[in-house]
Design a protein around this motif. Structure first.
Motif, mmCIF file in Angstrom:
data_model
loop_
_atom_site.group_PDB
_atom_site.id
_atom_site.type_symbol
_atom_site.label_atom_id
_atom_site.label_comp_id
_atom_site.label_asym_id
_atom_site.label_seq_id
_atom_site.Cartn_x
_atom_site.Cartn_y
_atom_site.Cartn_z
ATOM 1 N N SER A 1 23.145 -15.646 26.356
ATOM 2 C CA SER A 1 22.702 -17.043 26.646
ATOM 3 C C SER A 1 21.867 -17.294 27.544
ATOM 4 C CB SER A 1 23.920 -18.004 26.636
ATOM 5 O OG SER A 1 24.593 -18.017 25.289
ATOM 6 N N ASN B 1 18.492 -15.889 27.233
ATOM 7 C CA ASN B 1 17.743 -16.868 26.437
ATOM 8 C C ASN B 1 17.094 -18.111 27.107
ATOM 9 O OD1 ASN B 1 17.235 -15.891 23.432
ATOM 10 N ND2 ASN B 1 19.627 -16.082 23.468
ATOM 11 N N SER B 2 17.984 -18.525 27.926
ATOM 12 C CA SER B 2 17.584 -19.729 28.835
ATOM 13 C C SER B 2 16.590 -19.574 29.767
ATOM 14 C CB SER B 2 18.901 -20.193 29.363
ATOM 15 O OG SER B 2 19.487 -19.412 30.536
ATOM 16 N N VAL C 1 14.417 -16.984 29.750
ATOM 17 C CA VAL C 1 13.054 -16.944 28.789
ATOM 18 C C VAL C 1 12.334 -18.113 28.451
ATOM 19 C CG1 VAL C 1 12.206 -15.766 26.644
ATOM 20 C CG2 VAL C 1 13.624 -14.567 28.058
ATOM 21 N N LYS C 2 13.294 -19.240 27.936
ATOM 22 C CA LYS C 2 12.850 -20.161 27.619
ATOM 23 C C LYS C 2 12.298 -20.928 28.580
ATOM 24 C CE LYS C 2 14.626 -24.497 24.880
ATOM 25 N NZ LYS C 2 15.695 -25.256 24.512
ATOM 26 N N GLU C 3 12.634 -20.982 29.947
ATOM 27 C CA GLU C 3 11.882 -21.596 30.639
ATOM 28 C C GLU C 3 10.671 -20.893 31.352
ATOM 29 O OE1 GLU C 3 12.840 -24.522 32.466
ATOM 30 O OE2 GLU C 3 14.313 -24.793 30.633
ATOM 31 N N GLU C 4 10.308 -19.937 30.653
ATOM 32 C CA GLU C 4 9.284 -18.963 31.034
ATOM 33 C C GLU C 4 9.324 -18.243 32.427
ATOM 34 O OE1 GLU C 4 5.672 -21.376 30.383
ATOM 35 O OE2 GLU C 4 5.772 -21.594 28.428
ATOM 36 N N THR D 1 10.668 -15.112 32.557
ATOM 37 C CA THR D 1 11.160 -13.773 31.880
ATOM 38 C C THR D 1 11.293 -12.761 32.902
ATOM 39 O OG1 THR D 1 9.624 -14.579 30.031
ATOM 40 C CG2 THR D 1 10.284 -12.084 30.161
ATOM 41 N N GLN E 1 11.604 -8.331 23.989
ATOM 42 C CA GLN E 1 11.269 -8.944 22.844
ATOM 43 C C GLN E 1 12.259 -8.267 21.548
ATOM 44 O OE1 GLN E 1 7.026 -8.493 22.741
ATOM 45 N NE2 GLN E 1 6.614 -10.257 23.826
ATOM 46 N N ASN F 1 19.124 -12.441 17.314
ATOM 47 C CA ASN F 1 18.954 -13.774 16.710
ATOM 48 C C ASN F 1 19.882 -14.465 16.135
ATOM 49 O OD1 ASN F 1 17.940 -15.818 14.610
ATOM 50 N ND2 ASN F 1 15.648 -14.932 15.066
#
Length: 631
Positions: free
Chosen positions: A559, A562-563, A565-568, A570, A593, A600
């Motif tokens: 989690s 993912n959070s 990476v979502k906020e860019e 990385t 990646q 997923n």
């Protein structure tokens, strides 16, 4: 208060900048001194030579200098530059991130100093084709991250330091020197290059396990044994009892008296020990005899299936000697010995009586290290209620045994009754991936190349097992970093394959639940099991990339990744040790990646392990091509 903050902030920024600037100046000054000691007076220098205080080694692209993304000097490659001075290791090693040093084919003289051990991150040391002399420093054994070592074609003498303890060494080239003494016992199965020819070595050659030919040892006239000629038998020097002593009679008397006194002391000591032993035996007869503490697991202790990942490291556990007692009295099923020369003729009773050490207890069972007669070490896993019936368990173990994979640790025996299941494995002494990532022993660096190799080996092994066991639907069921063990050659091996159902796997990983299809066909069952393995492998990839534990104080690694990476952001997910090393950000992102595809939330959208293996191999090939180009 705000006015004070306004004045304080510039001061803090100035101090930080001043400290960083002073460190850069220190490194730059040390490198300039290093170059001055090499005496490059006759070296060919172009307009972009650098190596001065008025320029920066990284931004000004000094000749022979390669830096990482953080502006730290990573490689110094100065080959065939006609240097005629000496190697100043104390100045050189101020550059803390230095991993590659190559000064091949110059005219450098003098000694290799003990200060070379200060370059703790050094992985490649190339000094061949120079005029170095003197003994090799003992401090070379402290370079625990060294992989390639080449000092051939020099004038080094003396004996070799204790370098065989460097576990990651894959290239050792010392030919054409004047080194002497015996050749140490290296881990020849791990070495890819080895040459000690044309020196003054003597004595028998260690067992090279067929990895190296005679060409690696030629030119040492006092060496013998495989792959050279056999060593001659050691001659016995006979004593002549008839030879008369030329010592004076007075000396004979003194010598004889000394022998008499020494003999009396020995006799008195033996009498004392016998009396003490007799007294001890009498005391034991009077007291009731204490039985050895058995490794008997009471039926009151709850014990269900678990993998080694459920166990602690055992530091707080008892390590006293036990002996397994029969789990079930009466008619016990036989121990099923699979194809292994280690256990030929071993019976269930012999296994139960063998001395053992409790390694740990978990929510699913217990793990023991067992010592057989002859010094063979085994690991016995005891399980209860693993969710697989007795008949299915037998069938499953035999089918897994038929699938041979180099990177999957096979069970070499098992015992199965209605309520008890025992699995026997060969003991692996080099620990597991979890400990290597989160508690590296001896300060050993787990670098990017090693992590990528582990990911590639495990992915390929899982893809092979899934393909071979597809019709039977047998996945791993409990894949974790603690179930990735390292064998004697430090190659990763997947342990405890197939001993748990896929449903149990998801309970031990922070993840969305696997959607097991309700049909009773083997393909539906395989779908859930294999999909769970893919998710678990993705979590292992996240551990390799981030250096963080999957679960710690409520922390949820998938989690969190993912959070971020979502906020860019990385780059923030990667292990700082990899960033400091200068690992390729592009290839780390590529592997990330792959991991995100594996975890997923929808099992149907996860790739098969065969696809995952191909993606990782592609990344590894890019990494190897890059290293070859840089070198």
């Amino acid at each position: 208060m705000s006015r004070v903050s306004i004045w304080v902030l510039p001061i803090v920024i100035f101090l930080i900048f001043h400290v960083a600037n002073s460190e850069e100046n220190e490194v730059r000054q040390a490198l300039v001194q290093f170059m001055q000691k090499l005496s490059p007076g006759n070296a060919t220098r172009g307009g972009q030579w650098g190596w001065n205080m008025s320029s920066d080694p990284c931004t000004s692209n000094w000749t022979g200098v390669v830096c990482n993304n953080q502006g730290l000097v990573r490689k110094i490659i100065l080959e065939k530059a006609n240097f005629i001075g000496v190697l100043d290791a104390s100045s050189l090693c101020v550059t803390k991130a230095l991993s590659v040093l190559s000064l091949k084919d110059n005219n450098i003289t003098g000694l290799l100093s003990e200060d070379v051990a200060l370059c703790k991150d050094l992985t490649h040391l190339y000094l061949s084709g120079n005029h170095f002399s003197g003994d090799l420093p003992e401090s070379l054994s402290q370079l625990s991250n060294l992989k390639r070592f080449d000092i051939s074609n020099n004038n080094f003498n003396g004996e070799l330091p204790d370098m065989q303890k460097i576990s990651g060494l894959i290239s050792f080239l010392v030919q054409d020197n004047q080194l002497e003494g015996q050749i140490p016992e290296f881990d020849f199965s791990n070495l890819k290059e080895f040459n000690v020819s044309n020196n003054l070595f003597s004595g028998p050659i260690p067992d090279v396990k067929g990895h190296f030919m005679a060409s690696s040892f030629l030119g040492d006239p006092n060496l013998c044994g495989e792959p050279l000629t056999a060593c001659p038998p050691v001659p016995m020097v006979p004593t002549n009892p008839m030879k008369k002593s030329k010592k004076p009679s007075f000396q004979k008397v003194l010598l004889f008296s000394g022998y008499v006194v020494l003999g009396l002391i020995v006799v008195l000591f033996l009498v004392y020990k016998l009396l003490k032993r007799e007294k001890s035996c009498e005391q034991k007869k009077q007291k009731p005899k204490n039985k050895a503490v058995p490794l008997e697991i009471p039926s009151s202790i709850p014990s269900t299936t678990t993998a080694s990942s459920d166990y602690k490291d055992g530091r707080g556990n008892q390590t006293s000697e036990y002996s397994l007692t029969s789990v079930e009295s009466g008619m016990a099923p036989p121990l099923v010995v699979l194809t292994s020369p280690l256990l030929m003729g071993l019976t269930f009773e012999q296994l139960l009586r063998a001395p053992a050490e409790l390694l740990g207890r978990g929510k699913h069972g217990s793990l023991y290290k067992v010592l057989l007669e002859g010094g063979v070490n085994l690991v016995v896993k005891r399980m209860k209620n693993c969710g697989i019936s007795r008949d299915d368990f037998k069938t499953r173990m035999k089918k897994i045994d038929q699938v041979k994979c180099q990177n999957v640790l096979p069970a070499i025996a098992f015992y199965c009754s209605r309520q008890e299941k025992l699995l026997v494995y060969e003991y692996q002494p080099n620990g597991n991936l979890f400990n290597l990532l989160h508690g590296s022993p001896n300060g050993q660096i787990f670098d990017w190349g090693s992590r990528l190799n582990v990911a590639d080996s495990i992915a390929e092994a899982l893809a092979f097992m899934h393909r071979e066991l597809n019709e039977d639907g047998i996945g791993h069921g409990n894949l974790k970093s603690m179930n990735i063990l390292f064998n004697m050659a430090m190659e990763p091996c997947i342990s405890e394959y197939g001993i748990m159902e896929a449903e149990n796997q998801e309970q031990s990983i922070v993840s969305p639940n696997i959607e097991i299809r309700n049909d009773s066909t083997s393909k539906g069952h395989a779908y859930g099991s294999f999909s769970g393995d893919v998710y678990a492998f993705g979590v292992i990839l996240l551990e390799l990339l981030t250096g963080k534990m999957v679960q710690e104080n409520g922390f949820d690694l998938p989690s969190w990744v993912n959070s971020v990476v979502k906020e860019e952001w990385t780059v923030e997910v990667f292990d700082r040790a990899l960033i400091s090393e200068g690992a390729s950000e592009e290839r780390m992102v590529s592997l990330l990646q792959v991991a995100l595809k594996c975890i997923n939330a929808s099992p149907t959208d996860r790739p098969a392990m065969s696809q995952v293996s191909l993606m990782i191999k592609s990344i590894k090939e890019e990494e190897e091509s890059s290293i070859s180009f840089d070198s």
